[in-house]
Design a protein around this motif. Structure first.
Motif, mmCIF file in Angstrom:
data_model
loop_
_atom_site.group_PDB
_atom_site.id
_atom_site.type_symbol
_atom_site.label_atom_id
_atom_site.label_comp_id
_atom_site.label_asym_id
_atom_site.label_seq_id
_atom_site.Cartn_x
_atom_site.Cartn_y
_atom_site.Cartn_z
ATOM 1 N N GLY A 253 0.789 -1.222 0.000
ATOM 2 C CA GLY A 253 0.000 0.000 0.000
ATOM 3 C C GLY A 253 0.826 1.279 0.000
ATOM 4 N N PRO A 254 1.800 1.417 0.907
ATOM 5 C CA PRO A 254 2.633 2.630 0.886
ATOM 6 C C PRO A 254 3.429 2.798 -0.414
ATOM 7 N N PHE A 255 3.812 1.701 -1.064
ATOM 8 C CA PHE A 255 4.477 1.810 -2.364
ATOM 9 C C PHE A 255 3.503 2.403 -3.388
ATOM 10 N N PHE A 256 2.285 1.885 -3.408
ATOM 11 C CA PHE A 256 1.266 2.405 -4.315
ATOM 12 C C PHE A 256 1.040 3.899 -4.079
ATOM 13 N N SER A 257 0.990 4.280 -2.815
ATOM 14 C CA SER A 257 0.760 5.694 -2.486
ATOM 15 C C SER A 257 1.886 6.586 -2.982
ATOM 16 N N LYS A 258 3.087 6.029 -3.155
ATOM 17 C CA LYS A 258 4.232 6.781 -3.672
ATOM 18 C C LYS A 258 4.353 6.676 -5.194
ATOM 19 N N GLY A 259 3.383 6.017 -5.834
ATOM 20 C CA GLY A 259 3.424 5.879 -7.285
ATOM 21 C C GLY A 259 4.340 4.784 -7.776
ATOM 22 N N ILE A 260 4.688 3.837 -6.904
ATOM 23 C CA ILE A 260 5.592 2.728 -7.255
ATOM 24 C C ILE A 260 4.755 1.503 -7.625
ATOM 25 N N PRO A 261 4.971 0.906 -8.793
ATOM 26 C CA PRO A 261 4.196 -0.272 -9.185
ATOM 27 C C PRO A 261 4.365 -1.417 -8.183
ATOM 28 N N HIS A 262 3.323 -2.231 -8.064
ATOM 29 C CA HIS A 262 3.397 -3.368 -7.152
ATOM 30 C C HIS A 262 2.634 -4.556 -7.721
ATOM 31 N N ILE A 263 3.042 -5.728 -7.276
ATOM 32 C CA ILE A 263 2.255 -6.949 -7.423
ATOM 33 C C ILE A 263 2.122 -7.550 -6.036
ATOM 34 N N TYR A 264 0.898 -7.772 -5.633
ATOM 35 C CA TYR A 264 0.620 -8.386 -4.333
ATOM 36 C C TYR A 264 0.139 -9.806 -4.568
ATOM 37 N N PHE A 265 0.914 -10.769 -4.092
ATOM 38 C CA PHE A 265 0.525 -12.176 -4.171
ATOM 39 C C PHE A 265 -0.152 -12.575 -2.863
ATOM 40 N N GLY A 266 -1.362 -13.111 -2.963
ATOM 41 C CA GLY A 266 -2.076 -13.532 -1.770
ATOM 42 C C GLY A 266 -3.296 -14.364 -2.117
ATOM 43 N N VAL A 267 -3.906 -14.921 -1.099
ATOM 44 C CA VAL A 267 -5.124 -15.704 -1.264
ATOM 45 C C VAL A 267 -6.287 -14.958 -0.616
ATOM 46 N N GLU A 268 -7.478 -15.341 -0.974
ATOM 47 C CA GLU A 268 -8.644 -14.764 -0.330
ATOM 48 C C GLU A 268 -8.736 -15.266 1.113
ATOM 49 N N ASP A 269 -9.407 -14.497 1.953
ATOM 50 C CA ASP A 269 -9.489 -14.835 3.377
ATOM 51 C C ASP A 269 -10.090 -16.223 3.589
ATOM 52 N N HIS A 270 -9.573 -16.914 4.591
ATOM 53 C CA HIS A 270 -10.106 -18.225 4.982
ATOM 54 C C HIS A 270 -10.632 -18.127 6.413
ATOM 55 N N PRO A 271 -11.310 -19.165 6.894
ATOM 56 C CA PRO A 271 -11.947 -19.068 8.221
ATOM 57 C C PRO A 271 -10.986 -18.822 9.380
ATOM 58 N N ASP A 272 -9.694 -19.079 9.201
ATOM 59 C CA ASP A 272 -8.735 -18.911 10.289
ATOM 60 C C ASP A 272 -8.041 -17.551 10.266
ATOM 61 N N TYR A 273 -8.420 -16.694 9.344
ATOM 62 C CA TYR A 273 -7.789 -15.379 9.227
ATOM 63 C C TYR A 273 -7.963 -14.583 10.521
ATOM 64 N N HIS A 274 -6.844 -14.130 11.075
ATOM 65 C CA HIS A 274 -6.812 -13.339 12.312
ATOM 66 C C HIS A 274 -7.479 -14.062 13.486
ATOM 67 N N LYS A 275 -7.317 -15.378 13.493
ATOM 68 C CA LYS A 275 -7.812 -16.165 14.617
ATOM 69 C C LYS A 275 -6.675 -17.024 15.167
ATOM 70 N N GLN A 276 -6.862 -17.514 16.399
ATOM 71 C CA GLN A 276 -5.838 -18.360 17.010
ATOM 72 C C GLN A 276 -5.640 -19.655 16.216
ATOM 73 N N SER A 277 -6.593 -20.020 15.406
ATOM 74 C CA SER A 277 -6.532 -21.265 14.637
ATOM 75 C C SER A 277 -5.664 -21.177 13.384
ATOM 76 N N ASP A 278 -5.109 -20.002 13.079
ATOM 77 C CA ASP A 278 -4.185 -19.878 11.948
ATOM 78 C C ASP A 278 -2.830 -20.415 12.391
ATOM 79 N N GLU A 279 -2.693 -21.747 12.334
ATOM 80 C CA GLU A 279 -1.520 -22.436 12.872
ATOM 81 C C GLU A 279 -0.772 -23.192 11.778
ATOM 82 N N PHE A 280 0.415 -23.602 12.137
ATOM 83 C CA PHE A 280 1.311 -24.304 11.205
ATOM 84 C C PHE A 280 0.644 -25.524 10.563
ATOM 85 N N LEU A 281 -0.092 -26.293 11.340
ATOM 86 C CA LEU A 281 -0.688 -27.511 10.797
ATOM 87 C C LEU A 281 -1.810 -27.217 9.809
#
Length: 309
Positions: A253-281
């Motif tokens: 985001g801050p790169f975009f705000s400075k006019g710097i091109p970006h590619i963001y690699f990511g997945v859509e949110d899953h049920p464990d997003y920002h929960k204690q269940s987002d664990e290694f397993l």
């Protein structure tokens, strides 16, 4: 001293072939990274906590072992910021920054992932109070480390800066700090490639967000991803779309705000997003390895194609 995970790597031994080719990351190290960074020992890696400092030490140890250069003392860029939500001043947060010089261009591709997470909170129904942040974002940090190792052995045409950002969860503070104290003119940054949540997806899909703002990048990525698994999708970057717009959702985001091109690699949110269940397993090893190799191939294609342009 380099730290190592405690036995959990064997969980994945039945799922992953450790064969390495010329254009593949070190799969074994990739899993080692995420198993440690998402472990209970780091207690959620919240900025300025003991676990966060341990994560810093691990990343520094890896950068040192790869022989990366840096423009900051001991790879650490220190910064301070005001957390308005907590009404608290955070001092001496740290980005970890390594560098590989380009063989044909001084322009810089910044490859990033944030290593901080939410720390310890109220226990859930299972009695778990640690937000381990395996996918968010031990996965992106681990992928960044694997890419840093690869390019330390296979020098790129453009210079590459590898950054583990701190305090992303507190308002993208690490990315803002890097751009305020960048060791070159910002015009030297060709592109930011940011990874945040790349470790699991039930649909076997990975998004590359950012091409709406810089359409010339899309055919390059399409060439790199042709016939790939996981499937590379485009989107989450149009303000008028029904999709959630990710343009300011992570450290790109801050790169975009400075006019710097970006590619963001990511997945859509899953049920464990920002929960204690987002664990290694919960990490899907085949997907995670394949995704990191897909991102590598995209970077290789960008490194070549943008040089020619």
């Amino acid at each position: 001293m380099q730290l190592s995970p405690k036995g959990v790597i064997t969980f994945f031994a039945f799922f992953i072939s450790w064969s390495i080719s010329a254009q593949e990351i070190d799969q074994k190290n990739l899993i080692k990274h995420i198993s440690y960074l998402a472990s209970d020992e780091l207690k959620g890696r919240k900025t300025l906590t003991e676990g966060n400092v341990k994560a810093q030490g691990y990343i520094i140890s890896e950068f040192t072992s790869y022989g990366l250069y840096t423009h900051y003392k001991d790879y650490q860029q220190s910064f301070s910021f005001q957390n308005r939500r907590e009404n608290k001043e955070y001092e001496n947060a740290k980005n970890i920054v390594g560098f590989v010089p380009g063989t044909e261009s001084r322009k810089i591709i910044v490859i990033s992932g944030h290593y901080d997470h939410l720390g310890i909170g109220k226990a859930n129904a299972a009695g778990d109070s640690i937000f381990n942040g395996a996918d968010d974002n031990a996965s992106g940090t681990s992928a960044m480390l694997a890419l840093a190792e690869y390019f330390s052995k296979n020098p790129p045409k453009h210079s590459m800066m590898f950054v583990a950002f701190d305090a992303e969860e507190m308002g993208l503070q690490g990315a803002k700090a890097l751009l305020e104290d960048f060791p070159f003119e910002l015009e030297e940054i060709l592109l930011n490639i940011n990874m945040d949540m790349v470790g699991r997806n039930d649909k076997n899909e990975l998004y590359a967000s950012g091409t709406f703002h810089n359409p010339y990048l899309k055919p390059i990525l399409e060439r790199a991803a042709a016939g790939s698994s996981p499937t590379l999708l485009f989107g989450h970057d149009e303000p008028s779309s029904k999709q959630q717009d990710w343009t300011q959702s992570s450290d790109h985001g801050p790169f975009f705000s400075k006019g710097i091109p970006h590619i963001y690699f990511g997945v859509e949110d899953h049920p464990d997003y920002h929960k204690q269940s987002d664990e290694f397993l919960g990490i899907q090893p085949d997907f995670f390895v394949a995704t990191t190799n897909l991102i590598l191939n995209c970077i290789l294609e960008l490194d070549q194609s943008l040089l020619e342009d």
